[in-house]
Design a protein around this motif. Structure first.
Motif, PDB file in Angstrom:
ATOM      1  N   VAL A   1       0.833  -1.202   0.000  1.00 12.40           N
ATOM      2  CA  VAL A   1       0.000   0.000   0.000  1.00 12.40           C
ATOM      3  C   VAL A   1       0.868   1.253   0.000  1.00 12.40           C
ATOM      4  N   PHE A   2       0.698   2.113  -1.011  1.00  7.99           N
ATOM      5  CA  PHE A   2       1.353   3.418  -1.014  1.00  7.99           C
ATOM      6  C   PHE A   2       0.663   4.327   0.002  1.00  7.99           C
ATOM      7  N   ARG A   3       1.467   5.110   0.727  1.00 11.30           N
ATOM      8  CA  ARG A   3       0.874   6.086   1.644  1.00 11.30           C
ATOM      9  C   ARG A   3       0.024   7.075   0.876  1.00 11.30           C
ATOM     10  N   GLN A   4       0.493   7.462  -0.299  1.00  7.57           N
ATOM     11  CA  GLN A   4      -0.245   8.309  -1.230  1.00  7.57           C
ATOM     12  C   GLN A   4       0.389   8.147  -2.604  1.00  7.57           C
ATOM     13  N   PRO A   5      -0.383   8.336  -3.668  1.00  4.81           N
ATOM     14  CA  PRO A   5       0.190   8.191  -5.006  1.00  4.81           C
ATOM     15  C   PRO A   5       1.284   9.223  -5.262  1.00  4.81           C
ATOM     16  N   VAL A   6       2.351   8.787  -5.938  1.00  4.17           N
ATOM     17  CA  VAL A   6       3.452   9.669  -6.319  1.00  4.17           C
ATOM     18  C   VAL A   6       3.740   9.407  -7.793  1.00  4.17           C
ATOM     19  N   ALA A   7       3.508  10.414  -8.632  1.00  2.00           N
ATOM     20  CA  ALA A   7       3.623  10.225 -10.079  1.00  2.00           C
ATOM     21  C   ALA A   7       5.014   9.784 -10.489  1.00  2.00           C
ATOM     22  N   GLU A   8       6.036  10.246  -9.784  1.00  2.26           N
ATOM     23  CA  GLU A   8       7.415   9.925 -10.157  1.00  2.26           C
ATOM     24  C   GLU A   8       7.812   8.505  -9.758  1.00  2.26           C
ATOM     25  N   VAL A   9       6.962   7.851  -8.947  1.00  2.00           N
ATOM     26  CA  VAL A   9       7.239   6.477  -8.500  1.00  2.00           C
ATOM     27  C   VAL A   9       6.006   5.627  -8.824  1.00  2.00           C
ATOM     28  N   PRO A  10       5.895   5.157 -10.071  1.00  3.20           N
ATOM     29  CA  PRO A  10       4.681   4.444 -10.476  1.00  3.20           C
ATOM     30  C   PRO A  10       4.545   3.055  -9.872  1.00  3.20           C
ATOM     31  N   GLU A  11       5.653   2.430  -9.432  1.00  2.00           N
ATOM     32  CA  GLU A  11       5.573   1.088  -8.852  1.00  2.00           C
ATOM     33  C   GLU A  11       6.638   0.940  -7.769  1.00  2.00           C
ATOM     34  N   TRP A  12       6.321   0.120  -6.770  1.00  2.00           N
ATOM     35  CA  TRP A  12       7.246  -0.046  -5.653  1.00  2.00           C
ATOM     36  C   TRP A  12       8.355  -1.052  -5.954  1.00  2.00           C
ATOM     37  N   SER A  13       8.107  -1.987  -6.863  1.00  2.00           N
ATOM     38  CA  SER A  13       9.025  -3.102  -7.086  1.00  2.00           C
ATOM     39  C   SER A  13      10.169  -2.775  -8.039  1.00  2.00           C
ATOM     40  N   ARG A  14      10.164  -1.594  -8.636  1.00  2.00           N
ATOM     41  CA  ARG A  14      11.219  -1.195  -9.561  1.00  2.00           C
ATOM     42  C   ARG A  14      11.585   0.259  -9.317  1.00  2.00           C
ATOM     43  N   MET A  15      12.865   0.519  -9.124  1.00  2.00           N
ATOM     44  CA  MET A  15      13.291   1.900  -8.923  1.00  2.00           C
ATOM     45  C   MET A  15      13.083   2.699 -10.200  1.00  2.00           C
ATOM     46  N   PRO A  16      12.507   3.884 -10.088  1.00  2.00           N
ATOM     47  CA  PRO A  16      12.187   4.684 -11.281  1.00  2.00           C
ATOM     48  C   PRO A  16      13.421   5.390 -11.821  1.00  2.00           C
ATOM     49  N   ASP A  17      13.220   6.100 -12.913  1.00  2.00           N
ATOM     50  CA  ASP A  17      14.270   6.992 -13.402  1.00  2.00           C
ATOM     51  C   ASP A  17      14.387   8.178 -12.448  1.00  2.00           C
ATOM     52  N   PRO A  18      15.573   8.737 -12.294  1.00  2.00           N
ATOM     53  CA  PRO A  18      15.715   9.894 -11.404  1.00  2.00           C
ATOM     54  C   PRO A  18      14.943  11.095 -11.926  1.00  2.00           C
ATOM     55  N   THR A  19      14.513  11.930 -11.004  1.00  2.00           N
ATOM     56  CA  THR A  19      13.711  13.097 -11.347  1.00  2.00           C
ATOM     57  C   THR A  19      14.310  14.345 -10.713  1.00  2.00           C
ATOM     58  N   SER A  20      13.996  15.498 -11.271  1.00  2.00           N
ATOM     59  CA  SER A  20      14.418  16.768 -10.681  1.00  2.00           C
ATOM     60  C   SER A  20      13.411  17.277  -9.668  1.00  2.00           C
ATOM     61  N   VAL A  21      12.294  16.580  -9.521  1.00  2.00           N
ATOM     62  CA  VAL A  21      11.275  16.946  -8.530  1.00  2.00           C
ATOM     63  C   VAL A  21      11.692  16.412  -7.164  1.00  2.00           C
ATOM     64  N   ILE A  22      11.614  17.241  -6.139  1.00  2.00           N
ATOM     65  CA  ILE A  22      11.902  16.788  -4.783  1.00  2.00           C
ATOM     66  C   ILE A  22      10.646  16.115  -4.241  1.00  2.00           C
ATOM     67  N   THR A  23      10.671  14.814  -4.176  1.00  2.00           N
ATOM     68  CA  THR A  23       9.505  14.056  -3.749  1.00  2.00           C
ATOM     69  C   THR A  23       9.950  12.746  -3.116  1.00  2.00           C
ATOM     70  N   GLU A  24       9.044  12.031  -2.526  1.00  2.00           N
ATOM     71  CA  GLU A  24       9.320  10.737  -1.924  1.00  2.00           C
ATOM     72  C   GLU A  24       8.069   9.884  -1.984  1.00  2.00           C
ATOM     73  N   ALA A  25       8.261   8.578  -1.920  1.00  2.00           N
ATOM     74  CA  ALA A  25       7.151   7.636  -1.842  1.00  2.00           C
ATOM     75  C   ALA A  25       7.404   6.689  -0.674  1.00  2.00           C
ATOM     76  N   VAL A  26       6.340   6.364   0.051  1.00  2.00           N
ATOM     77  CA  VAL A  26       6.423   5.422   1.162  1.00  2.00           C
ATOM     78  C   VAL A  26       5.395   4.325   0.938  1.00  2.00           C
TER      79      VAL A  26
END
Length: 331
Positions: free
Chosen positions: A217-242
């Motif tokens: 369960v994601f704490r909240q949706p994060v566009a820069e992190v579409p899935e938990w099982s694969r690390m995304p491409d790096p972004t210039s947006v300061i954000t986090e996913a839990v």
């Protein structure tokens, strides 16, 4: 290299003159040229891990290397001094990363009800520090006590032993065995979370995270992190996913585990599931901040079960927690 003798075996055969050839623990003060003059225990096992143990920061694990490569994530925060009294969100202002940052012991998660973010155990000094001699083994073992005591409130002692060496399959490992003891006169709602922080080159875009659990369960949706099982491409947006991994699968011996693979190193994080039944995952995809946190915990930080359970530690009682990190070269 199959069949080649280990360094410990070479020591036993009399081909190495001193135990320091296989394992060392050296005391130093902070980082040269910085304002950090805090005591550090620099531990190393030949062929395994080299890591800093931080007596002023709850006996946590700081900078960590495997085969000369950084394993533990190092944050952009340079000020490693402990806080006298963490309050609000001040924990993040001194979050220097490191392989393991312990959170608790009375609170984990965000600031709430007068409790600061992630508690204060990681800013309390260790005492009764012991270092066990290698005695010819490829093994380093350090122990200490961390007291969270108050005159008019609860008192808890965390008795910690850190062991690092080489497994039979050749993987380097680091293991933390903690015993929380209620040393006070009132019941204590013990909460603990191990913030295991990994960075490049162990974690790269596309790195896979594998954990079996009842739900993710994601704490909240994060566009820069579409899935938990694969690390995304790096972004210039300061954000986090839990992400909360609820009801992680348990092995026959009562441990749960999570594997991180696809970078230069392969990492397995495992923990004792009876007292650490939850797993959180922290993804920081921002350039210049890039990190992955694997966080076994005694309680969830969000969701329907976040309300404190009736499981307080009574005076004189104890509770044991164990965490292990194993690493090998992906090649």
């Amino acid at each position: 290299m199959s069949g080649a003798p280990s360094l410990a075996e070479l020591r036993e055969q009399g081909l190495l003159a001193h135990d320091t050839a296989v394992a060392t623990v050296v005391e130093r003060l902070g980082l040269p040229g910085s304002a950090d003059h805090v005591r550090v225990l620099d531990a190393a096992v030949a062929g395994g891990l080299r890591f800093d143990v931080l007596p002023a920061r709850g006996f946590d694990i700081g900078r960590t290397e495997f085969a000369g490569l950084p394993l533990g994530w190092v944050s952009p925060v340079a000020d490693a001094r402990p806080l006298d009294r963490p309050a609000g969100n001040a924990w993040i202002d001194r979050f220097t990363g490191g392989l393991v940052a312990t959170c608790g012991l009375l609170h984990i998660g965000g600031e709430e009800g007068g409790n600061p973010l992630h508690g204060d155990i990681g800013h309390r000094p260790a005492s009764n520090i012991r270092v066990e001699p290698a005695r010819g083994r490829s093994l380093a073992r350090l122990s200490a006590d961390i007291d969270a005591a108050s005159v008019f409130g609860p008192s808890v002692r965390l008795e910690r032993t850190i062991t690092s060496g080489l497994r039979e399959d050749g993987a380097a490992f680091l293991r933390i065995a903690d015993r929380a003891v209620n040393t006070g006169a009132v019941p204590v709602p013990v909460r603990i979370l191990y913030h295991v922080n990994l960075g490049a080159p162990a974690v790269l875009p596309g790195t896979r995270v594998a954990v079996e659990a009842g739900r993710h369960v994601f704490r909240q949706p994060v566009a820069e992190v579409p899935e938990w099982s694969r690390m995304p491409d790096p972004t210039s947006v300061i954000t986090e996913a839990v992400v909360l991994h609820d009801e992680p699968a348990r092995s026959h011996d009562g441990w749960s585990s999570c594997t991180v693979s696809g970078g230069r190193l392969e990492v397995e994080v495992s923990w004792r599931a009876d007292t650490l039944p939850y797993l959180h995952q922290w993804i920081l995809p921002t350039r210049g901040r890039w990190a992955l946190g694997i966080e076994p915990s005694s309680h969830p930080m969000f969701g329907a079960d976040v309300a404190p359970a009736d499981d307080a530690l009574t005076p004189g009682d104890d509770r044991k927690f164990e965490l292990a990190v194993a690493v090998r070269d992906a090649a």
